[in-house]
Design a protein around this motif. Structure first.
Motif, PDB file in Angstrom:
ATOM      1  N   LEU A 162       0.845  -1.190   0.000  1.00 35.43           N
ATOM      2  CA  LEU A 162       0.000   0.000   0.000  1.00 35.43           C
ATOM      3  C   LEU A 162       0.880   1.240   0.000  1.00 35.43           C
ATOM      4  O   LEU A 162       2.063   1.192   0.356  1.00 35.43           O
ATOM      5  CB  LEU A 162      -0.960  -0.005   1.196  1.00 35.43           C
ATOM      6  CG  LEU A 162      -0.376  -0.007   2.620  1.00 35.43           C
ATOM      7  CD1 LEU A 162       0.016   1.387   3.080  1.00 35.43           C
ATOM      8  CD2 LEU A 162      -1.413  -0.575   3.591  1.00 35.43           C
ATOM      9  N   GLU A 163       0.298   2.356  -0.429  1.00 32.96           N
ATOM     10  CA  GLU A 163       0.976   3.649  -0.426  1.00 32.96           C
ATOM     11  C   GLU A 163       0.114   4.644   0.324  1.00 32.96           C
ATOM     12  O   GLU A 163      -1.103   4.670   0.162  1.00 32.96           O
ATOM     13  CB  GLU A 163       1.224   4.134  -1.846  1.00 32.96           C
ATOM     14  CG  GLU A 163       2.149   3.249  -2.665  1.00 32.96           C
ATOM     15  CD  GLU A 163       2.432   3.839  -4.039  1.00 32.96           C
ATOM     16  OE1 GLU A 163       2.061   5.013  -4.269  1.00 32.96           O
ATOM     17  OE2 GLU A 163       3.008   3.126  -4.879  1.00 32.96           O
ATOM     18  N   ALA A 164       0.760   5.472   1.157  1.00 33.64           N
ATOM     19  CA  ALA A 164       0.026   6.482   1.920  1.00 33.64           C
ATOM     20  C   ALA A 164       0.976   7.585   2.337  1.00 33.64           C
ATOM     21  O   ALA A 164       2.056   7.316   2.872  1.00 33.64           O
ATOM     22  CB  ALA A 164      -0.631   5.863   3.150  1.00 33.64           C
ATOM     23  N   ASP A 165       0.572   8.833   2.059  1.00 33.61           N
ATOM     24  CA  ASP A 165       1.307   9.996   2.520  1.00 33.61           C
ATOM     25  C   ASP A 165       2.774   9.953   2.105  1.00 33.61           C
ATOM     26  O   ASP A 165       3.671  10.303   2.868  1.00 33.61           O
ATOM     27  CB  ASP A 165       1.209  10.109   4.044  1.00 33.61           C
ATOM     28  CG  ASP A 165       1.593  11.507   4.538  1.00 33.61           C
ATOM     29  OD1 ASP A 165       1.443  12.473   3.771  1.00 33.61           O
ATOM     30  OD2 ASP A 165       2.048  11.611   5.685  1.00 33.61           O
ATOM     31  N   GLY A 166       3.046   9.503   0.876  1.00 37.98           N
ATOM     32  CA  GLY A 166       4.412   9.464   0.369  1.00 37.98           C
ATOM     33  C   GLY A 166       5.209   8.257   0.805  1.00 37.98           C
ATOM     34  O   GLY A 166       6.333   8.055   0.352  1.00 37.98           O
ATOM     35  N   GLY A 167       4.663   7.427   1.676  1.00 39.19           N
ATOM     36  CA  GLY A 167       5.350   6.232   2.144  1.00 39.19           C
ATOM     37  C   GLY A 167       4.742   4.989   1.535  1.00 39.19           C
ATOM     38  O   GLY A 167       3.617   4.997   1.028  1.00 39.19           O
ATOM     39  N   THR A 168       5.487   3.907   1.548  1.00 39.90           N
ATOM     40  CA  THR A 168       5.011   2.639   1.016  1.00 39.90           C
ATOM     41  C   THR A 168       5.313   1.517   2.006  1.00 39.90           C
ATOM     42  O   THR A 168       6.235   1.613   2.815  1.00 39.90           O
ATOM     43  CB  THR A 168       5.677   2.302  -0.329  1.00 39.90           C
ATOM     44  OG1 THR A 168       7.090   2.177  -0.134  1.00 39.90           O
ATOM     45  CG2 THR A 168       5.396   3.384  -1.358  1.00 39.90           C
ATOM     46  N   ALA A 169       4.514   0.474   1.923  1.00 40.17           N
ATOM     47  CA  ALA A 169       4.731  -0.717   2.733  1.00 40.17           C
ATOM     48  C   ALA A 169       4.366  -1.928   1.895  1.00 40.17           C
ATOM     49  O   ALA A 169       3.394  -1.904   1.144  1.00 40.17           O
ATOM     50  CB  ALA A 169       3.897  -0.674   4.008  1.00 40.17           C
ATOM     51  N   SER A 170       5.154  -2.976   2.015  1.00 33.81           N
ATOM     52  CA  SER A 170       4.855  -4.231   1.337  1.00 33.81           C
ATOM     53  C   SER A 170       5.165  -5.374   2.291  1.00 33.81           C
ATOM     54  O   SER A 170       6.038  -5.261   3.156  1.00 33.81           O
ATOM     55  CB  SER A 170       5.669  -4.371   0.052  1.00 33.81           C
ATOM     56  OG  SER A 170       7.066  -4.365   0.334  1.00 33.81           O
ATOM     57  N   TRP A 171       4.454  -6.480   2.123  1.00 32.99           N
ATOM     58  CA  TRP A 171       4.597  -7.582   3.055  1.00 32.99           C
ATOM     59  C   TRP A 171       4.368  -8.907   2.352  1.00 32.99           C
ATOM     60  O   TRP A 171       3.736  -8.980   1.300  1.00 32.99           O
ATOM     61  CB  TRP A 171       3.593  -7.445   4.210  1.00 32.99           C
ATOM     62  CG  TRP A 171       2.178  -7.315   3.746  1.00 32.99           C
ATOM     63  CD1 TRP A 171       1.295  -8.326   3.474  1.00 32.99           C
ATOM     64  CD2 TRP A 171       1.490  -6.090   3.436  1.00 32.99           C
ATOM     65  NE1 TRP A 171       0.111  -7.811   3.028  1.00 32.99           N
ATOM     66  CE2 TRP A 171       0.188  -6.441   3.002  1.00 32.99           C
ATOM     67  CE3 TRP A 171       1.837  -4.734   3.506  1.00 32.99           C
ATOM     68  CZ2 TRP A 171      -0.753  -5.488   2.627  1.00 32.99           C
ATOM     69  CZ3 TRP A 171       0.904  -3.785   3.130  1.00 32.99           C
ATOM     70  CH2 TRP A 171      -0.379  -4.161   2.696  1.00 32.99           C
ATOM     71  N   GLY A 172       4.908  -9.959   2.949  1.00 34.08           N
ATOM     72  CA  GLY A 172       4.686 -11.305   2.451  1.00 34.08           C
ATOM     73  C   GLY A 172       3.565 -11.975   3.215  1.00 34.08           C
ATOM     74  O   GLY A 172       2.826 -11.332   3.965  1.00 34.08           O
ATOM     75  N   ASP A 173       3.418 -13.282   3.015  1.00 38.51           N
ATOM     76  CA  ASP A 173       2.378 -14.029   3.715  1.00 38.51           C
ATOM     77  C   ASP A 173       2.489 -13.806   5.222  1.00 38.51           C
ATOM     78  O   ASP A 173       3.573 -13.896   5.802  1.00 38.51           O
ATOM     79  CB  ASP A 173       2.504 -15.527   3.421  1.00 38.51           C
ATOM     80  CG  ASP A 173       2.004 -15.871   2.031  1.00 38.51           C
ATOM     81  OD1 ASP A 173       0.934 -15.368   1.639  1.00 38.51           O
ATOM     82  OD2 ASP A 173       2.697 -16.634   1.333  1.00 38.51           O
ATOM     83  N   THR A 174       1.341 -13.523   5.843  1.00 41.00           N
ATOM     84  CA  THR A 174       1.306 -13.257   7.281  1.00 41.00           C
ATOM     85  C   THR A 174       0.188 -14.067   7.913  1.00 41.00           C
ATOM     86  O   THR A 174      -0.934 -14.108   7.401  1.00 41.00           O
ATOM     87  CB  THR A 174       1.075 -11.765   7.557  1.00 41.00           C
ATOM     88  OG1 THR A 174       2.154 -11.012   7.003  1.00 41.00           O
ATOM     89  CG2 THR A 174       0.995 -11.495   9.056  1.00 41.00           C
ATOM     90  N   SER A 175       0.499 -14.716   9.022  1.00 44.24           N
ATOM     91  CA  SER A 175      -0.499 -15.488   9.762  1.00 44.24           C
ATOM     92  C   SER A 175      -0.236 -15.315  11.249  1.00 44.24           C
ATOM     93  O   SER A 175       0.880 -15.551  11.720  1.00 44.24           O
ATOM     94  CB  SER A 175      -0.435 -16.978   9.389  1.00 44.24           C
ATOM     95  OG  SER A 175      -1.346 -17.730  10.177  1.00 44.24           O
ATOM     96  N   ILE A 176      -1.255 -14.870  11.975  1.00 42.85           N
ATOM     97  CA  ILE A 176      -1.147 -14.675  13.421  1.00 42.85           C
ATOM     98  C   ILE A 176      -2.310 -15.405  14.084  1.00 42.85           C
ATOM     99  O   ILE A 176      -3.468 -15.122  13.794  1.00 42.85           O
ATOM    100  CB  ILE A 176      -1.173 -13.181  13.790  1.00 42.85           C
ATOM    101  CG1 ILE A 176      -0.026 -12.443  13.095  1.00 42.85           C
ATOM    102  CG2 ILE A 176      -1.072 -13.005  15.298  1.00 42.85           C
ATOM    103  CD1 ILE A 176      -0.069 -10.938  13.280  1.00 42.85           C
ATOM    104  N   GLU A 177      -2.004 -16.332  14.971  1.00 41.87           N
ATOM    105  CA  GLU A 177      -3.021 -17.106  15.680  1.00 41.87           C
ATOM    106  C   GLU A 177      -3.082 -16.673  17.137  1.00 41.87           C
ATOM    107  O   GLU A 177      -2.054 -16.451  17.774  1.00 41.87           O
ATOM    108  CB  GLU A 177      -2.718 -18.603  15.588  1.00 41.87           C
ATOM    109  CG  GLU A 177      -2.763 -19.151  14.165  1.00 41.87           C
ATOM    110  CD  GLU A 177      -2.531 -20.650  14.118  1.00 41.87           C
ATOM    111  OE1 GLU A 177      -2.445 -21.253  15.202  1.00 41.87           O
ATOM    112  OE2 GLU A 177      -2.432 -21.200  13.013  1.00 41.87           O
ATOM    113  N   LEU A 178      -4.295 -16.546  17.635  1.00 42.55           N
ATOM    114  CA  LEU A 178      -4.522 -16.127  19.018  1.00 42.55           C
ATOM    115  C   LEU A 178      -5.665 -16.946  19.592  1.00 42.55           C
ATOM    116  O   LEU A 178      -6.676 -17.150  18.930  1.00 42.55           O
ATOM    117  CB  LEU A 178      -4.882 -14.638  19.072  1.00 42.55           C
ATOM    118  CG  LEU A 178      -5.267 -14.058  20.432  1.00 42.55           C
ATOM    119  CD1 LEU A 178      -4.049 -13.979  21.344  1.00 42.55           C
ATOM    120  CD2 LEU A 178      -5.887 -12.675  20.270  1.00 42.55           C
TER     121      LEU A 178
END
Length: 443
Positions: A162-178
């Protein structure tokens, strides 16, 4: 035989057709209680149930989480590409629950199952601001409410950016169990993030495969107690496209428990291949344990640090924590630094320490009294190459050797320090220790 078949069919009909309506209310109460527990355990959040439309086989609800924590509020604002202070964000959770001992209506969707339980849910999230703007949060939460009321949730995020306010973020597969029990007395978590890159104003943080797990439970001190582990394959920082440092693997772990009004625990951290351009690669390994920490004082310190946020200066933090820190020491404690090792290009440095302070009978903190009950020792070993490098960088460092604080033993320099009943000795030589009370402005 036929009568048995009829009875089984009737039971099956009750399970499939009648149980969902009854269990729907139980499932709703389970969701409500767990969300409320999360809010009660975190003062920076306020949970409100906007609606919960309960049907016979499935129900749909929406919960609003008002974010009061300044750090999280700022992060969500930045994520949405808005200016700080331009409307406080809320996190909205939309949930559908398929209920019944056999949740037949869940089969047609992702992560659906006929496994017996009180219900199976799917939730999506988005950020909402006071002016009505909304920003979708990547990922979906799949949850299960077991027959005993245990809530298990799995947050799954597919690779994206995603892009927001001039910054970017990218991610791979994510899984969080609780998962947490019906009474929400503790929760278990386990997660994996395959990769995460965050860029802003030309600077980039790159995080390799990261795993974390643990068991946490709230305490009457206002802090969580339990175990945790975290490991990252690599961490790198780039400034203007140039890598400024890189490290990894990184491992952090800890455990804590309560004994009456005292807290005991252990903490460990290791960093391999810390690479800084121009300095070579280094390693770091630390292991410490503590016991008999006053829980009330420690809990107060943690809460004050959380309330202060990231904007507080060191001077403000010192004044903020001084009373609690004095109370913590006056109550008595014991600290062991079993390992504090640096593997530097110039040579290794190793340190072990132990401190113990007896409980003070006085209500007023007195440093002189504390020093008289302090029992401590430290062992330092430094490679000859490291000491030679230090003296080359700062010739005044040689005075430490001349005064006998460091003694050479083969290829290393050693120091043995002991303190007891107001007497300090370094390599067997006594050293004077001032016993005056420090000024009220600080130590």
């Amino acid at each position: 035989m036929k009568k048995s078949i009829v009875i089984l069919l009737v039971i099956a009909a009750i399970v499939v057709l009648l149980s969902p309506g009854i269990i729907g209310r139980i499932a709703e109460e389970s969701v409500e209680s767990n969300l409320q527990w999360a809010a009660d355990d975190n003062e920076g959040f306020v949970v409100t149930a906007e609606h919960f439309d309960r049907g016979w086989f499935s129900s749909e609800g929406r919960h609003r989480i008002e974010i009061r924590d300044p750090g999280i509020r700022g992060a969500l604002t930045t994520l949405a590409g808005r200016e700080p202070g331009n409307g406080d964000p809320s996190l909205i959770i939309d949930t559908r629950i398929d209920h019944g001992l056999i949740p037949v209506t869940s089969v047609g969707r992702a992560e659906g199952s006929l496994t017996p339980g009180l219900g199976r849910g799917v939730s999506t999230l988005f950020i909402e601001f006071t002016d009505g703007q909304t920003v979708a949060v990547p990922g979906t939460i799949y949850s299960t409410i077991g027959l005993t009321g245990v809530l298990s949730a799995n947050y799954i995020v597919e690779p994206g950016s995603l892009e927001a306010d001039g910054g970017t973020a990218s991610w791979g597969d994510t899984s969080i169990e609780l998962s947490t029990d019906q009474k929400a007395e503790s929760f278990v978590f386990d997660g994996t993030i395959e990769s995460l890159d965050v860029s802003d104003a030309g600077d980039t943080l790159r995080l390799g495969r990261t795993t974390f797990s643990g068991v946490q439970r709230p305490s009457h001190f206002g802090i969580s107690i339990g175990d945790f582990e975290m490991a990252a394959a690599s961490v790198a920082v780039e400034e203007a496209g140039i890598e400024t440092y890189r490290l990894g693997p990184v491992a952090v772990s800890g455990t804590s428990g309560i004994d009456g009004e005292r807290i005991d625990g252990e903490f460990g951290m290791s960093i391999d291949a810390l690479a800084v351009p121009g300095y070579g690669e280094s390693g770091f390994d630390v292991a410490l344990r503590f016991s008999d920490l006053d829980g009330a004082s420690l809990g107060s310190m943690v809460r004050k640090l959380e309330d202060a946020g990231d904007e507080a200066s060191p001077q403000e933090l010192r004044l903020l924590l001084q009373d609690d820190l004095e109370a913590l020491v006056a109550a008595g404690l014991e600290l062991h630094v079993d390992r504090f090792d640096f593997d530097l290009p110039q040579g290794p440095v190793s340190l072990q320490m132990r401190f113990s302070v007896e409980e003070s009978d006085s209500d007023d903190f007195d440093l002189s009294s504390v020093l008289m009950t302090l029992d401590a020792e430290a062992d330092l070993t430094a490679g000859a190459g490291f000491v030679d490098h230090a003296m080359a960088m700062n010739p005044e460092a040689g005075a430490i050797i001349g005064m006998g604080y460091l003694r050479k033993n083969g290829d290393v320099y050693e120091m043995r320090a002991e303190y007891a009943k107001g007497l300090l000795t370094i390599n067997g030589a006594p050293m004077p220790v001032p016993m005056g009370q420090p000024p009220s402005s600080g130590y």
